[in-house]
Design a protein around this motif. Structure first.
Motif, short mmCIF file in Angstrom:
data_model
loop_
_atom_site.label_atom_id
_atom_site.label_comp_id
_atom_site.label_asym_id
_atom_site.label_seq_id
_atom_site.Cartn_x
_atom_site.Cartn_y
_atom_site.Cartn_z
N GLN A 78 0.73 -1.20 0.03
CA GLN A 78 0.06 -0.01 0.00
C GLN A 78 0.80 1.13 0.06
O GLN A 78 0.43 2.30 -0.72
CB GLN A 78 -0.93 0.01 1.10
N GLY A 79 1.86 1.12 0.81
CA GLY A 79 2.87 2.28 0.56
C GLY A 79 3.57 2.79 -0.99
O GLY A 79 3.50 3.68 -1.14
N ASN A 80 3.59 1.45 -1.65
CA ASN A 80 4.12 1.80 -3.07
C ASN A 80 2.86 2.22 -3.86
O ASN A 80 3.26 3.03 -4.49
CB ASN A 80 4.42 0.47 -3.52
N ILE A 81 1.78 1.79 -3.55
CA ILE A 81 0.50 2.23 -4.46
C ILE A 81 0.43 3.78 -4.16
O ILE A 81 0.09 4.44 -4.90
CB ILE A 81 -0.47 1.29 -3.81
N TYR A 82 0.49 4.33 -2.75
CA TYR A 82 0.53 5.57 -2.43
C TYR A 82 1.31 6.15 -3.03
O TYR A 82 1.02 7.47 -3.65
CB TYR A 82 0.66 5.66 -0.87
N GLY A 83 2.72 5.73 -3.32
CA GLY A 83 3.51 6.49 -3.78
C GLY A 83 3.50 6.71 -5.43
O GLY A 83 3.55 7.54 -6.02
N HIS A 84 2.89 5.48 -6.13
CA HIS A 84 2.42 5.66 -7.57
C HIS A 84 1.30 6.79 -7.75
O HIS A 84 1.25 7.57 -8.45
CB HIS A 84 1.74 4.26 -8.14
N VAL A 85 0.19 6.71 -6.93
CA VAL A 85 -0.91 7.53 -6.90
C VAL A 85 -0.14 9.05 -6.57
O VAL A 85 -0.64 10.04 -7.27
CB VAL A 85 -1.94 7.28 -5.98
N THR A 86 0.38 9.18 -5.54
CA THR A 86 0.82 10.58 -5.12
C THR A 86 1.92 11.27 -6.07
O THR A 86 1.85 12.27 -6.58
CB THR A 86 1.30 10.60 -3.82
N GLY A 87 2.84 10.34 -6.71
CA GLY A 87 3.90 10.86 -7.15
C GLY A 87 3.48 11.27 -8.52
O GLY A 87 4.01 12.24 -9.26
N ARG A 88 2.54 10.27 -9.22
CA ARG A 88 2.04 10.56 -10.48
C ARG A 88 1.09 12.01 -10.45
O ARG A 88 1.21 12.92 -11.42
CB ARG A 88 1.14 9.67 -11.12
N MET A 89 0.20 12.07 -9.38
CA MET A 89 -0.52 13.32 -9.26
C MET A 89 0.30 14.52 -9.26
O MET A 89 0.04 15.61 -9.70
CB MET A 89 -1.17 13.02 -8.20
N LEU A 90 1.42 14.72 -8.26
CA LEU A 90 2.52 15.75 -8.07
C LEU A 90 2.94 16.09 -9.55
O LEU A 90 2.84 17.37 -9.84
CB LEU A 90 3.44 15.17 -7.04
N MET A 91 3.47 15.04 -10.16
CA MET A 91 4.07 15.60 -11.47
C MET A 91 3.03 16.30 -12.53
O MET A 91 3.40 17.13 -13.24
CB MET A 91 4.55 14.11 -12.20
N TRP A 92 1.66 15.42 -12.26
CA TRP A 92 0.72 16.19 -13.14
C TRP A 92 0.45 17.53 -12.81
O TRP A 92 0.19 18.57 -13.57
CB TRP A 92 -0.61 15.19 -13.09
N ILE A 93 0.32 17.87 -11.51
CA ILE A 93 -0.01 19.24 -10.89
C ILE A 93 1.20 19.96 -11.56
O ILE A 93 1.03 21.40 -11.84
CB ILE A 93 0.06 19.28 -9.33
N LEU A 94 2.55 19.68 -11.41
CA LEU A 94 3.54 20.54 -11.70
C LEU A 94 3.81 21.00 -13.22
O LEU A 94 4.04 21.78 -13.53
CB LEU A 94 5.08 19.93 -11.41
N GLY A 95 3.14 19.89 -13.94
CA GLY A 95 2.89 20.23 -15.55
C GLY A 95 4.28 20.14 -16.35
O GLY A 95 4.02 20.55 -17.40
N ASN A 96 5.29 19.79 -15.77
CA ASN A 96 6.55 19.39 -16.70
C ASN A 96 6.17 18.31 -17.69
O ASN A 96 5.76 17.46 -17.55
CB ASN A 96 7.70 19.23 -15.86
N PRO A 97 6.54 18.76 -18.97
CA PRO A 97 6.66 17.78 -19.98
C PRO A 97 7.69 16.63 -19.51
O PRO A 97 8.92 16.98 -19.46
CB PRO A 97 7.16 18.43 -21.22
N ILE A 98 7.22 15.47 -19.80
CA ILE A 98 8.31 14.24 -19.40
C ILE A 98 8.44 13.33 -20.76
O ILE A 98 7.53 12.73 -21.11
CB ILE A 98 7.73 13.57 -18.23
#
Length: 277
Positions: free
Chosen positions: A95-115
């Motif tokens: 669950q800690g890893n799933i939290y990281g997947h959800v939160t990390g992807r969400m934060l990158m989406w908020i920041l908006g940098n092209p990846i």
């Protein structure tokens, strides 16, 4: 290494290490055993033009505040999940890893940098993954890209970070004492070599570029710089031996010197020749 390490060699793990680098001296190391399928982002074609105007700074602050609030929400939700799963440590880890997947992807989406992600075919390799670290954005990327089953290692003081620190402990990750910085740096720098020798798994270097421009250390201004995550071909470690640890570390160090842009390259440390008296 803490006592759980020897029994966890065949599990995924993430460890932050330090190399002598410029301009920011630390190089993150991530140990991941498993695969991450579907990794990849279609790169945007937007050209990056550095803008330090008031509007750009205002937008940056809004993004950072939104990231913080969003992270607190997901952290609180997963902390409740962790409490329910107290009797099941491995499920808490997942669950800690799933939290990281959800939160990390969400934060990158908020920041908006092209990846842009290159070499994603190596992301499915059963291996030890290492990456350079020069910006807070690197942490978000690794949270997102870390496969389920990864054990993280962070400084012991992380427990004092509101909500996030407690979630980190509940997720069964490891903490280390960095009260002796010199010893900690050397131990972390050689850590991936010891794991490779124990597991005989290949090493896949991950090169993160652009993050040092997108969010500079100590700054609260996130810029829309394009980011690249590049997986390099696996390095075989079957013949690695303890008497050549320095050689193995230098080889990986040289790989990053070759693949990183000049401002992000680790320093080349020359050994002093002893003088005869």
């Amino acid at each position: 290494m803490e006592k759980t390490a020897s029994g966890s060699v065949m599990r995924n793990r993430r460890l932050e290490s330090f190399f002598n680098a410029s301009p920011i001296p630390n190089m993150g190391v991530s140990w991941k055993i498993g695969s991450k399928k579907g990794v990849g982002e279609k790169p945007k074609t937007d050209l990056y033009v550095e803008d330090d105007g008031w509007l750009s700074i205002l937008i940056s602050w809004i993004r950072i505040v939104t990231c913080f609030v969003s992270m607190m929400v997901t952290t609180f939700v997963w902390a409740l999940i962790m409490l329910v799963l107290l009797p099941w440590p491995y499920e808490r880890l997942r669950q800690g890893n799933i939290y990281g997947h959800v939160t990390g992807r969400m934060l990158m989406w908020i920041l908006g940098n092209p990846i842009k992600i290159e070499g994603a075919e190596y992301a499915n390799t059963r291996a030890i993954y290492i990456c350079n670290h020069a910006s807070p954005i690197d942490i978000f990327l690794m949270m997102w890209l870390t496969p389920t089953g990864t054990v993280g290692i962070a400084k012991k003081e992380i427990v004092w970070y509101p909500l996030f620190g407690q979630l980190y402990v509940l997720a069964n990750h490891l903490r280390i004492d960095r009260s002796n910085p010199t010893a900690a740096i050397q131990s972390m720098k050689e850590g991936f070599v010891h794991l490779a020798m124990q597991s005989h798994l290949p090493i896949v270097p991950i090169v993160l570029t652009g993050t040092h421009l997108a969010w500079r250390k100590g700054s609260l201004h996130v810029r829309p710089a394009p980011l690249t995550v590049k997986y390099l071909p696996p390095i075989k470690t079957d013949d690695w031996t303890a008497d050549k640890i320095d050689d193995h570390v230098k080889m990986v160090h040289d790989i990053y010197i070759k693949h990183l842009p000049q401002p992000q390259r680790p320093l080349v440390v020359e050994e002093e020749t002893p003088t005869k008296g």
